[in-house]
Motif scaffolding. Sequence first.
Motif, PDB file in Angstrom:
ATOM      1  N   GLN A 195      34.209  65.420  24.501  1.00 52.29           N
ATOM      2  CA  GLN A 195      33.972  66.776  24.839  1.00 52.29           C
ATOM      3  C   GLN A 195      34.902  67.440  25.878  1.00 52.29           C
ATOM      4  O   GLN A 195      34.610  68.216  26.842  1.00 52.29           O
ATOM      5  CB  GLN A 195      32.376  67.056  25.138  1.00 52.29           C
ATOM      6  CG  GLN A 195      31.458  66.723  24.253  1.00 52.29           C
ATOM      7  CD  GLN A 195      31.455  67.581  22.830  1.00 52.29           C
ATOM      8  OE1 GLN A 195      31.380  68.869  23.218  1.00 52.29           O
ATOM      9  NE2 GLN A 195      31.686  66.965  21.786  1.00 52.29           N
ATOM     10  N   VAL A 196      36.030  66.803  25.994  1.00 54.30           N
ATOM     11  CA  VAL A 196      36.945  67.410  26.969  1.00 54.30           C
ATOM     12  C   VAL A 196      38.113  67.679  26.255  1.00 54.30           C
ATOM     13  O   VAL A 196      38.730  66.846  25.337  1.00 54.30           O
ATOM     14  CB  VAL A 196      37.390  66.201  28.161  1.00 54.30           C
ATOM     15  CG1 VAL A 196      38.430  66.576  28.992  1.00 54.30           C
ATOM     16  CG2 VAL A 196      36.087  65.928  28.958  1.00 54.30           C
ATOM     17  N   SER A 197      38.821  68.811  26.286  1.00 53.56           N
ATOM     18  CA  SER A 197      39.925  69.128  25.703  1.00 53.56           C
ATOM     19  C   SER A 197      41.016  68.690  26.464  1.00 53.56           C
ATOM     20  O   SER A 197      41.192  68.408  27.758  1.00 53.56           O
ATOM     21  CB  SER A 197      40.142  70.855  25.813  1.00 53.56           C
ATOM     22  OG  SER A 197      41.328  71.440  25.475  1.00 53.56           O
ATOM     23  N   THR A 198      42.252  68.458  25.716  1.00 55.15           N
ATOM     24  CA  THR A 198      43.522  67.983  26.192  1.00 55.15           C
ATOM     25  C   THR A 198      44.430  69.024  26.166  1.00 55.15           C
ATOM     26  O   THR A 198      45.676  68.740  25.914  1.00 55.15           O
ATOM     27  CB  THR A 198      43.826  66.626  25.743  1.00 55.15           C
ATOM     28  OG1 THR A 198      43.964  66.937  24.193  1.00 55.15           O
ATOM     29  CG2 THR A 198      42.958  65.491  26.002  1.00 55.15           C
ATOM     30  N   THR A 199      44.310  70.336  25.919  1.00 50.67           N
ATOM     31  CA  THR A 199      45.134  71.164  25.878  1.00 50.67           C
ATOM     32  C   THR A 199      45.026  72.540  27.129  1.00 50.67           C
ATOM     33  O   THR A 199      43.718  72.784  27.302  1.00 50.67           O
ATOM     34  CB  THR A 199      44.872  72.215  24.576  1.00 50.67           C
ATOM     35  OG1 THR A 199      44.961  71.134  23.294  1.00 50.67           O
ATOM     36  CG2 THR A 199      45.942  73.247  24.160  1.00 50.67           C
ATOM     37  N   LEU A 200      46.169  72.746  27.458  1.00 55.17           N
ATOM     38  CA  LEU A 200      46.159  73.749  28.526  1.00 55.17           C
ATOM     39  C   LEU A 200      47.058  75.052  27.910  1.00 55.17           C
ATOM     40  O   LEU A 200      47.728  74.944  27.023  1.00 55.17           O
ATOM     41  CB  LEU A 200      47.020  73.123  29.598  1.00 55.17           C
ATOM     42  CG  LEU A 200      46.675  72.063  30.432  1.00 55.17           C
ATOM     43  CD1 LEU A 200      47.649  71.762  31.450  1.00 55.17           C
ATOM     44  CD2 LEU A 200      45.254  72.369  30.886  1.00 55.17           C
ATOM     45  N   GLY A 201      46.452  76.130  28.274  1.00 51.40           N
ATOM     46  CA  GLY A 201      47.142  77.400  27.894  1.00 51.40           C
ATOM     47  C   GLY A 201      48.207  78.097  29.087  1.00 51.40           C
ATOM     48  O   GLY A 201      47.909  78.111  30.378  1.00 51.40           O
ATOM     49  N   LEU A 202      49.106  78.569  28.549  1.00 50.86           N
ATOM     50  CA  LEU A 202      50.129  79.266  29.364  1.00 50.86           C
ATOM     51  C   LEU A 202      50.601  80.616  28.993  1.00 50.86           C
ATOM     52  O   LEU A 202      51.131  80.698  28.016  1.00 50.86           O
ATOM     53  CB  LEU A 202      51.534  78.380  29.549  1.00 50.86           C
ATOM     54  CG  LEU A 202      52.615  79.157  30.488  1.00 50.86           C
ATOM     55  CD1 LEU A 202      51.888  79.434  31.878  1.00 50.86           C
ATOM     56  CD2 LEU A 202      53.757  78.066  30.500  1.00 50.86           C
ATOM     57  N   ILE A 203      50.138  81.551  29.598  1.00 50.66           N
ATOM     58  CA  ILE A 203      50.623  82.903  29.297  1.00 50.66           C
ATOM     59  C   ILE A 203      51.519  83.700  30.099  1.00 50.66           C
ATOM     60  O   ILE A 203      51.367  83.755  31.542  1.00 50.66           O
ATOM     61  CB  ILE A 203      49.262  83.804  29.258  1.00 50.66           C
ATOM     62  CG1 ILE A 203      48.225  83.188  28.498  1.00 50.66           C
ATOM     63  CG2 ILE A 203      49.603  85.291  28.842  1.00 50.66           C
ATOM     64  CD1 ILE A 203      46.806  84.156  28.266  1.00 50.66           C
ATOM     65  N   ILE A 204      52.780  83.834  29.781  1.00 50.66           N
ATOM     66  CA  ILE A 204      53.620  84.352  30.645  1.00 50.66           C
ATOM     67  C   ILE A 204      54.083  85.668  30.179  1.00 50.66           C
ATOM     68  O   ILE A 204      53.710  86.062  29.128  1.00 50.66           O
ATOM     69  CB  ILE A 204      55.121  83.282  30.599  1.00 50.66           C
ATOM     70  CG1 ILE A 204      55.696  83.178  29.100  1.00 50.66           C
ATOM     71  CG2 ILE A 204      54.746  82.262  31.271  1.00 50.66           C
ATOM     72  CD1 ILE A 204      56.919  82.524  29.145  1.00 50.66           C
ATOM     73  N   SER A 205      54.568  86.366  30.887  1.00 48.65           N
ATOM     74  CA  SER A 205      55.039  87.952  30.600  1.00 48.65           C
ATOM     75  C   SER A 205      56.142  88.082  29.757  1.00 48.65           C
ATOM     76  O   SER A 205      56.338  89.267  29.151  1.00 48.65           O
ATOM     77  CB  SER A 205      55.127  88.465  32.035  1.00 48.65           C
ATOM     78  OG  SER A 205      56.244  88.268  32.842  1.00 48.65           O
ATOM     79  N   ASP A 206      57.128  87.189  29.862  1.00 46.57           N
ATOM     80  CA  ASP A 206      58.461  87.425  28.939  1.00 46.57           C
ATOM     81  C   ASP A 206      59.120  86.328  28.735  1.00 46.57           C
ATOM     82  O   ASP A 206      59.838  85.777  29.680  1.00 46.57           O
ATOM     83  CB  ASP A 206      59.288  88.411  29.775  1.00 46.57           C
ATOM     84  CG  ASP A 206      60.503  88.820  29.183  1.00 46.57           C
ATOM     85  OD1 ASP A 206      60.768  88.482  27.989  1.00 46.57           O
ATOM     86  OD2 ASP A 206      61.315  89.694  29.760  1.00 46.57           O
ATOM     87  N   VAL A 207      59.032  85.837  27.598  1.00 44.28           N
ATOM     88  CA  VAL A 207      59.648  84.564  27.155  1.00 44.28           C
ATOM     89  C   VAL A 207      61.261  84.698  27.331  1.00 44.28           C
ATOM     90  O   VAL A 207      61.838  83.630  27.489  1.00 44.28           O
ATOM     91  CB  VAL A 207      59.027  84.145  26.022  1.00 44.28           C
ATOM     92  CG1 VAL A 207      59.783  84.973  24.670  1.00 44.28           C
ATOM     93  CG2 VAL A 207      59.312  82.639  25.593  1.00 44.28           C
ATOM     94  N   GLN A 208      61.596  85.755  27.081  1.00 43.56           N
ATOM     95  CA  GLN A 208      63.288  86.066  27.097  1.00 43.56           C
ATOM     96  C   GLN A 208      63.758  86.025  28.694  1.00 43.56           C
ATOM     97  O   GLN A 208      64.948  86.181  28.774  1.00 43.56           O
ATOM     98  CB  GLN A 208      63.402  87.272  26.392  1.00 43.56           C
ATOM     99  CG  GLN A 208      63.032  87.266  25.025  1.00 43.56           C
ATOM    100  CD  GLN A 208      63.680  88.453  24.281  1.00 43.56           C
ATOM    101  OE1 GLN A 208      64.936  88.486  23.831  1.00 43.56           O
ATOM    102  NE2 GLN A 208      62.893  89.337  23.862  1.00 43.56           N
ATOM    103  N   ASN A 209      62.868  86.074  29.550  1.00 42.94           N
ATOM    104  CA  ASN A 209      63.466  86.269  30.950  1.00 42.94           C
ATOM    105  C   ASN A 209      63.596  84.746  31.294  1.00 42.94           C
ATOM    106  O   ASN A 209      62.644  83.681  31.215  1.00 42.94           O
ATOM    107  CB  ASN A 209      62.190  86.639  31.899  1.00 42.94           C
ATOM    108  CG  ASN A 209      62.570  86.683  33.389  1.00 42.94           C
ATOM    109  OD1 ASN A 209      63.339  85.770  33.801  1.00 42.94           O
ATOM    110  ND2 ASN A 209      61.923  87.852  34.020  1.00 42.94           N
ATOM    111  N   TYR A 238      45.237  87.039  23.958  1.00 47.43           N
ATOM    112  CA  TYR A 238      45.537  85.617  24.081  1.00 47.43           C
ATOM    113  C   TYR A 238      44.607  85.145  24.957  1.00 47.43           C
ATOM    114  O   TYR A 238      43.961  83.815  24.672  1.00 47.43           O
ATOM    115  CB  TYR A 238      46.666  85.435  24.652  1.00 47.43           C
ATOM    116  CG  TYR A 238      48.041  85.691  23.618  1.00 47.43           C
ATOM    117  CD1 TYR A 238      48.392  84.968  22.593  1.00 47.43           C
ATOM    118  CD2 TYR A 238      49.118  86.518  24.120  1.00 47.43           C
ATOM    119  CE1 TYR A 238      49.172  85.115  21.524  1.00 47.43           C
ATOM    120  CE2 TYR A 238      50.101  86.690  23.401  1.00 47.43           C
ATOM    121  CZ  TYR A 238      50.075  85.997  22.187  1.00 47.43           C
ATOM    122  OH  TYR A 238      51.347  86.187  21.067  1.00 47.43           O
ATOM    123  N   LEU A 239      43.999  85.678  25.964  1.00 50.01           N
ATOM    124  CA  LEU A 239      42.955  85.057  26.788  1.00 50.01           C
ATOM    125  C   LEU A 239      41.642  84.643  25.669  1.00 50.01           C
ATOM    126  O   LEU A 239      41.048  83.677  25.958  1.00 50.01           O
ATOM    127  CB  LEU A 239      42.604  86.022  27.836  1.00 50.01           C
ATOM    128  CG  LEU A 239      43.390  85.755  29.055  1.00 50.01           C
ATOM    129  CD1 LEU A 239      43.180  87.166  30.170  1.00 50.01           C
ATOM    130  CD2 LEU A 239      43.198  84.490  29.925  1.00 50.01           C
TER     131      LEU A 239
END
Length: 344
Positions: free
Chosen positions: A57-71, A107-108
């Motif tokens: 019952q423990v996830s091994t995934t993290l989320g990363l939301i960034i504002s601009d992947v081309q930066n 995405y959230l």
Amino acid sequence: MATIKEVAQLAGVSTATVSRALSGARPVNADVAARVLEASHALGYRPNRVARSLRTQVSTTLGLIISDVQNPFFTAVARAAERTAADNGYSLVLCNSDDDLHLERRYLDVLVAEQVAGLILTPADEKASSVDVALAAGIPVVSVDRRLRTADLDTVLVDNAHAVHKAVDLLVREGCRRVAVLVGPEHTTTAAERLRGYRDALTDHQIPEDPGLIVHSQVTGGDVATLHKETKGLITEVIREHSPDSLVITNGPMIAGSLAALADTGRHLGEDLAVVVFDDMPLAEFIGLTSIVQPTEAIAQQAVELLLSRVAGSTPPPHEVVFKSVLTIRTSSSLRRVSPGRRR
């Protein structure tokens, strides 16, 4: 496909030790961990993370939301964050919000529905980003690069105001008095802090502020062509209308449009106009751009480590980590005035 039992036999350890070494959930002796990794690589073993998550019952995934992947700054942060997560037994899901609040919220919602263990977020707006959906689900969140005013989070930043203050100091020491600054949208904390550093430096040097030398770009996200066109127009206008002798570009993606404006107005980098840019890149070294360098790897590592400590149950009050930038001085920040006859 190899099994965990076969890895344990080859490494000379128990299956429980293999599980701990590969998950990073509990500490394992460094030599033992190295044997386990070597054995798993030799056998081509891949742990079934879905099954493991269902059992524990423990996830091994993290989320990363960034504002601009081309930066390039965010690209470097994402790479370092992914590497740090993997070193600790976690996978990283990358999402690009383009500084769009609706896309960020979508995405959230998706990452919360997928029950990620934790989230790292570059807020699209300091007062409007809605991390409440993650916090309400018990998912810890770390803010990186920007502050979020509406939630009490661990935050990892660079010394934005001090960095731009140093840049203006350098330009003034080189004899500049009409320092223009190009900043991003006012609703981001990075833009506000960098503008504050600019203004504080002018005050310290007793140079009156000229509003015509402060330029805001309102283009956000990954629309590179639009950003280039807008930046070029803004800097062309400020050069022709307000005659700056120097320019601080506080965002890496704005560099190309700004340099195009110099060419269009007949200015020469480091001759007619001294320039300092935020963020370093191969282009900067090649053409001699004086750059404010951010420690992207350290920023990402710190963000992941803070997040994993929260995932593990750490409960101290949220705190802010501020890294120092480095001003790398090259030729663009000094005015080497050259007569027209000597130019080629």
